[in-house]
Design a protein around this motif. Structure first.
Motif, PDB file in Angstrom:
ATOM      1  N   GLN A  29    -122.552-112.720  56.713  1.00 49.81           N
ATOM      2  CA  GLN A  29    -121.781-113.706  57.343  1.00 49.81           C
ATOM      3  C   GLN A  29    -120.428-114.337  57.282  1.00 49.81           C
ATOM      4  OE1 GLN A  29    -122.530-114.267  61.288  1.00 49.81           O
ATOM      5  NE2 GLN A  29    -120.484-114.968  61.101  1.00 49.81           N
ATOM      6  N   LYS A  30    -120.932-114.810  56.030  1.00 51.54           N
ATOM      7  CA  LYS A  30    -119.144-114.608  55.395  1.00 51.54           C
ATOM      8  C   LYS A  30    -118.440-113.509  55.358  1.00 51.54           C
ATOM      9  CE  LYS A  30    -117.326-116.453  51.355  1.00 51.54           C
ATOM     10  NZ  LYS A  30    -117.469-117.584  49.626  1.00 51.54           N
ATOM     11  N   LEU A  31    -119.004-112.422  55.123  1.00 53.12           N
ATOM     12  CA  LEU A  31    -118.738-111.173  54.372  1.00 53.12           C
ATOM     13  C   LEU A  31    -117.424-110.551  55.476  1.00 53.12           C
ATOM     14  CD1 LEU A  31    -118.166-108.337  53.123  1.00 53.12           C
ATOM     15  CD2 LEU A  31    -120.338-107.484  52.900  1.00 53.12           C
ATOM     16  N   GLU A  32    -118.754-110.637  56.601  1.00 45.92           N
ATOM     17  CA  GLU A  32    -117.929-109.983  58.446  1.00 45.92           C
ATOM     18  C   GLU A  32    -117.022-110.878  58.535  1.00 45.92           C
ATOM     19  OE1 GLU A  32    -120.318-110.091  62.270  1.00 45.92           O
ATOM     20  OE2 GLU A  32    -120.185-107.813  61.201  1.00 45.92           O
ATOM     21  N   GLU A  33    -116.647-112.259  58.113  1.00 46.18           N
ATOM     22  CA  GLU A  33    -115.613-113.050  58.700  1.00 46.18           C
ATOM     23  C   GLU A  33    -114.514-112.825  57.569  1.00 46.18           C
ATOM     24  OE1 GLU A  33    -117.678-117.026  58.536  1.00 46.18           O
ATOM     25  OE2 GLU A  33    -118.623-116.348  60.773  1.00 46.18           O
ATOM     26  N   ILE A  46    -115.218-107.643  49.347  1.00 49.17           N
ATOM     27  CA  ILE A  46    -116.730-106.879  49.399  1.00 49.17           C
ATOM     28  C   ILE A  46    -117.761-107.185  48.256  1.00 49.17           C
ATOM     29  CG2 ILE A  46    -118.540-104.898  50.086  1.00 49.17           C
ATOM     30  CD1 ILE A  46    -115.952-104.004  52.013  1.00 49.17           C
ATOM     31  N   SER A  47    -116.890-106.958  46.991  1.00 48.44           N
ATOM     32  CA  SER A  47    -117.844-107.202  46.105  1.00 48.44           C
ATOM     33  C   SER A  47    -117.889-108.314  45.533  1.00 48.44           C
ATOM     34  CB  SER A  47    -117.592-105.896  44.605  1.00 48.44           C
ATOM     35  OG  SER A  47    -115.838-106.402  44.453  1.00 48.44           O
ATOM     36  N   GLN A  48    -116.642-109.152  46.098  1.00 45.48           N
ATOM     37  CA  GLN A  48    -117.127-110.295  45.571  1.00 45.48           C
ATOM     38  C   GLN A  48    -117.481-111.430  45.628  1.00 45.48           C
ATOM     39  OE1 GLN A  48    -112.836-111.990  45.525  1.00 45.48           O
ATOM     40  NE2 GLN A  48    -113.523-114.443  45.143  1.00 45.48           N
ATOM     41  N   ASN A  49    -117.970-111.126  47.639  1.00 44.65           N
ATOM     42  CA  ASN A  49    -118.301-112.013  48.659  1.00 44.65           C
ATOM     43  C   ASN A  49    -120.221-111.141  48.051  1.00 44.65           C
ATOM     44  OD1 ASN A  49    -119.984-111.904  50.972  1.00 44.65           O
ATOM     45  ND2 ASN A  49    -118.722-112.488  51.631  1.00 44.65           N
ATOM     46  N   PRO A  62    -128.949-109.025  50.817  1.00 43.98           N
ATOM     47  CA  PRO A  62    -128.433-109.390  51.256  1.00 43.98           C
ATOM     48  C   PRO A  62    -128.541-110.835  52.187  1.00 43.98           C
ATOM     49  CG  PRO A  62    -127.464-108.300  51.173  1.00 43.98           C
ATOM     50  CD  PRO A  62    -128.422-107.711  50.910  1.00 43.98           C
ATOM     51  N   HIS A  63    -128.399-112.353  51.802  1.00 38.65           N
ATOM     52  CA  HIS A  63    -129.333-113.216  52.954  1.00 38.65           C
ATOM     53  C   HIS A  63    -127.728-112.965  54.343  1.00 38.65           C
ATOM     54  CE1 HIS A  63    -129.745-115.785  49.309  1.00 38.65           C
ATOM     55  NE2 HIS A  63    -130.793-114.523  49.677  1.00 38.65           N
ATOM     56  N   GLY A 116    -121.417-110.437  44.869  1.00 40.19           N
ATOM     57  CA  GLY A 116    -121.931-111.045  43.576  1.00 40.19           C
ATOM     58  C   GLY A 116    -121.929-112.569  43.879  1.00 40.19           C
ATOM     59  N   GLU A 117    -121.027-113.080  45.068  1.00 44.14           N
ATOM     60  CA  GLU A 117    -121.131-115.045  44.746  1.00 44.14           C
ATOM     61  C   GLU A 117    -122.831-115.150  45.009  1.00 44.14           C
ATOM     62  OE1 GLU A 117    -119.052-116.065  47.832  1.00 44.14           O
ATOM     63  OE2 GLU A 117    -117.133-115.351  46.216  1.00 44.14           O
ATOM     64  N   GLN A 118    -123.700-114.134  45.145  1.00 36.87           N
ATOM     65  CA  GLN A 118    -124.893-114.238  45.789  1.00 36.87           C
ATOM     66  C   GLN A 118    -126.232-113.600  44.519  1.00 36.87           C
ATOM     67  OE1 GLN A 118    -126.611-113.007  49.617  1.00 36.87           O
ATOM     68  NE2 GLN A 118    -129.051-112.777  48.267  1.00 36.87           N
ATOM     69  N   GLY A 119    -125.146-113.368  43.879  1.00 37.52           N
ATOM     70  CA  GLY A 119    -125.429-112.309  42.333  1.00 37.52           C
ATOM     71  C   GLY A 119    -126.277-110.913  42.975  1.00 37.52           C
ATOM     72  N   ILE A 120    -125.764-110.707  43.678  1.00 30.07           N
ATOM     73  CA  ILE A 120    -126.668-109.004  44.386  1.00 30.07           C
ATOM     74  C   ILE A 120    -125.336-108.155  43.557  1.00 30.07           C
ATOM     75  CG2 ILE A 120    -126.216-107.431  46.325  1.00 30.07           C
ATOM     76  CD1 ILE A 120    -127.056-109.713  47.865  1.00 30.07           C
ATOM     77  N   ASN A 121    -125.919-107.161  42.933  1.00 30.99           N
ATOM     78  CA  ASN A 121    -125.287-106.216  42.333  1.00 30.99           C
ATOM     79  C   ASN A 121    -125.495-104.921  43.668  1.00 30.99           C
ATOM     80  OD1 ASN A 121    -123.522-104.722  39.771  1.00 30.99           O
ATOM     81  ND2 ASN A 121    -125.694-103.782  39.576  1.00 30.99           N
ATOM     82  N   ILE A 122    -124.085-104.052  43.201  1.00 37.40           N
ATOM     83  CA  ILE A 122    -123.983-102.727  43.635  1.00 37.40           C
ATOM     84  C   ILE A 122    -123.973-101.682  42.888  1.00 37.40           C
ATOM     85  CG2 ILE A 122    -121.991-101.781  44.835  1.00 37.40           C
ATOM     86  CD1 ILE A 122    -120.174-103.968  45.850  1.00 37.40           C
ATOM     87  N   GLU A 123    -125.421-101.311  43.249  1.00 31.98           N
ATOM     88  CA  GLU A 123    -125.979-100.387  42.236  1.00 31.98           C
ATOM     89  C   GLU A 123    -124.528 -98.963  42.650  1.00 31.98           C
ATOM     90  OE1 GLU A 123    -128.038-100.113  40.042  1.00 31.98           O
ATOM     91  OE2 GLU A 123    -128.700-101.896  40.302  1.00 31.98           O
ATOM     92  N   THR A 124    -124.494 -98.473  43.820  1.00 26.32           N
ATOM     93  CA  THR A 124    -123.808 -97.216  44.293  1.00 26.32           C
ATOM     94  C   THR A 124    -123.124 -97.511  45.348  1.00 26.32           C
ATOM     95  OG1 THR A 124    -125.627 -96.066  43.518  1.00 26.32           O
ATOM     96  CG2 THR A 124    -123.851 -94.623  44.998  1.00 26.32           C
ATOM     97  N   MET A 125    -121.393 -97.112  45.138  1.00 28.38           N
ATOM     98  CA  MET A 125    -120.663 -97.114  46.830  1.00 28.38           C
ATOM     99  C   MET A 125    -119.703 -95.892  47.104  1.00 28.38           C
ATOM    100  SD  MET A 125    -117.736-100.377  47.038  1.00 28.38           S
ATOM    101  CE  MET A 125    -116.749 -99.120  45.428  1.00 28.38           C
ATOM    102  N   ASN A 126    -119.171 -95.796  48.190  1.00 25.65           N
ATOM    103  CA  ASN A 126    -118.915 -94.816  49.132  1.00 25.65           C
ATOM    104  C   ASN A 126    -117.693 -95.361  49.219  1.00 25.65           C
ATOM    105  OD1 ASN A 126    -117.309 -92.984  49.677  1.00 25.65           O
ATOM    106  ND2 ASN A 126    -119.658 -91.641  49.838  1.00 25.65           N
TER     107      ASN A 126
END
Length: 403
Positions: A387-391, A348-351, A381-382, A353-363
């Motif tokens: 879509q790629k994440l869900e696939e 999930i984080s890799q997906n 996220p775009h 990260g490929e858009q340059g999105i930082n995860i600020e908090t996670m549970n």
């Protein structure tokens, strides 16, 4: 359904959320929904279903359906496995009707202890006759019973209903045994110290004058009280079933009553086999039928729907783990329902990260084969990213919630 296709958000500028009512629902519960919600029985393509007793097993769910909330504890009218596979979170409302069921259990014990029902029916036959008071006095011994004080009550299941019932029975002067191999720490802390912890079911059954069942109906509890268990009872025991009818084997119960092993059977789930039978008190499923209970259940169910749609909060789910990230403060929140398998969080984080999105908090939480990850992220996220994440293998559904 993919997040980018519209099953996304709730908040300023977001489209209205739609809730389909599958039964008549208390207005107290519906007041939870503000003006941004649309609800009713004829809602098309709903985001959520709010249900009481309607059976949903044969219902085809729309792709955008995110959750189902049952205004009550039992969920045997909902296809849980199918919902899990489709990424539909199922909620129930444990404890919301607990007081109502507890009070009916007390009433059931009193009805079993004293032949109140028989006495009332007898009194009706005296209508239009002379000397009713004298006749009543001459025949009241036919309906004599016994008191609850000093008797032994076995409570099977010490959750939201069974625990308070056990405590109340102690106050009534009963000797109370609690049997629950899976009792939670919180439930155990709330038990009166005078509730004896029963460890072996057969030994508990042999000591009880009264048994009250408060366990859910599952494949393991179907027929929980069968021939073997009923034979282990103390002769003349009274059994109360306010949980689900199928927890008791009807044929075995009828045989136990015939032999005198069971003196009275109080059930809140009458069927063709049990109505009109001697020594069976059949109550027409009144356990949660109080105004207060219906209001409490409806309110809790509506709050579960609102919190999940608006914030991704999962509370009192029966098929996914509870997970709460509180209020949304970042630009977006991504809710990922996935299988409980290794390396899912890194995927999930890799997906993202490929858009340059930082995860600020996670549970991240897991429950059996299912898991949920809720991520507050630095940017929206775009659609292609979602879509790629869900696939990704192992991911069931992705939801995007925007501030």
């Amino acid at each position: 359904m993919s997040a980018h296709n519209g099953q996304l958000r709730k908040g300023k500028g977001g489209e209205n959320m739609k809730v389909q009512l599958m039964n008549k629902i208390s207005q107290v519960g519906l007041q939870v929904f503000d003006e941004t919600y649309t609800y009713g029985e004829d809602i098309k393509n709903p985001d959520a279903l709010l249900v009481r007793s309607a059976k949903l097993h044969d219902m085809a769910f729309e792709p955008g359906l995110a959750c189902i909330a049952r205004a009550g504890a039992g969920v045997n009218n909902i296809p849980i496995d199918r919902c899990s596979q489709e990424g539909i979170v199922v909620f129930n409302t444990p404890g919301a009707n607990a007081n109502a069921v507890k009070e009916l259990a007390l009433a059931g014990m009193l009805l079993a202890a004293r032949d109140i029902v028989g006495g009332i029916e007898y009194a009706k036959t005296l209508a239009g006759t002379e000397g009713v008071a004298k006749t009543v006095e001459a025949n009241k011994s036919r309906f004599a019973g016994h008191e609850l004080a000093g008797k032994t009550l076995l409570v099977i299941g010490l959750g939201a209903i069974g625990g308070p019932l056990a405590n109340m029975a102690v106050q009534l002067g009963m000797n109370v045994i609690g049997y629950d191999p899976y009792v939670s720490i919180n439930a155990a802390w709330n038990l009166n110290s005078r509730v004896y912890h029963g460890e072996k079911l057969e030994e508990c059954l042999a000591q009880a004058d009264y048994i009250s069942l408060h366990i859910p109906l599952t494949k393991d509890t179907r027929g929980f009280l069968g021939e073997k268990e009923l034979e282990a009872l103390k002769p003349g025991c009274c059994v109360l079933n306010l949980s689900r009818g199928e927890i008791v084997d009807n044929q075995a119960m009828l045989a136990a009553i015939e032999k005198g092993q069971v003196a009275k059977y109080v059930t809140d789930f009458p069927d063709e086999q049990m109505v009109g039978q001697k020594n069976i008190i059949a109550i027409p499923h009144l356990g949660a039928s109080t105004e207060e209970s219906e209001d409490n259940c409806a309110r809790m169910a509506a709050e579960e729907i609102r919190d999940y749609l608006e914030k991704g909060v999962i509370r009192h789910s029966v098929n996914f783990p509870d997970c709460d990230m509180g209020a949304l403060v970042m630009p977006a929140r991504v809710v990922v329902l996935h299988k409980n398998i290794p390396a899912m969080v890194s995927k999930i984080s890799q997906n993202l990260g490929e858009q340059g999105i930082n995860i600020e908090t996670m549970n991240n939480r897991s429950k059996g084969e299912m898991a949920v990850s809720i991520l507050d992220v630095s940017a929206v996220p775009h659609a292609e990213t979602l879509q790629k994440l869900e696939e990704t293998e192992g991911i069931i559904r992705v939801r995007l919630i925007q501030k």
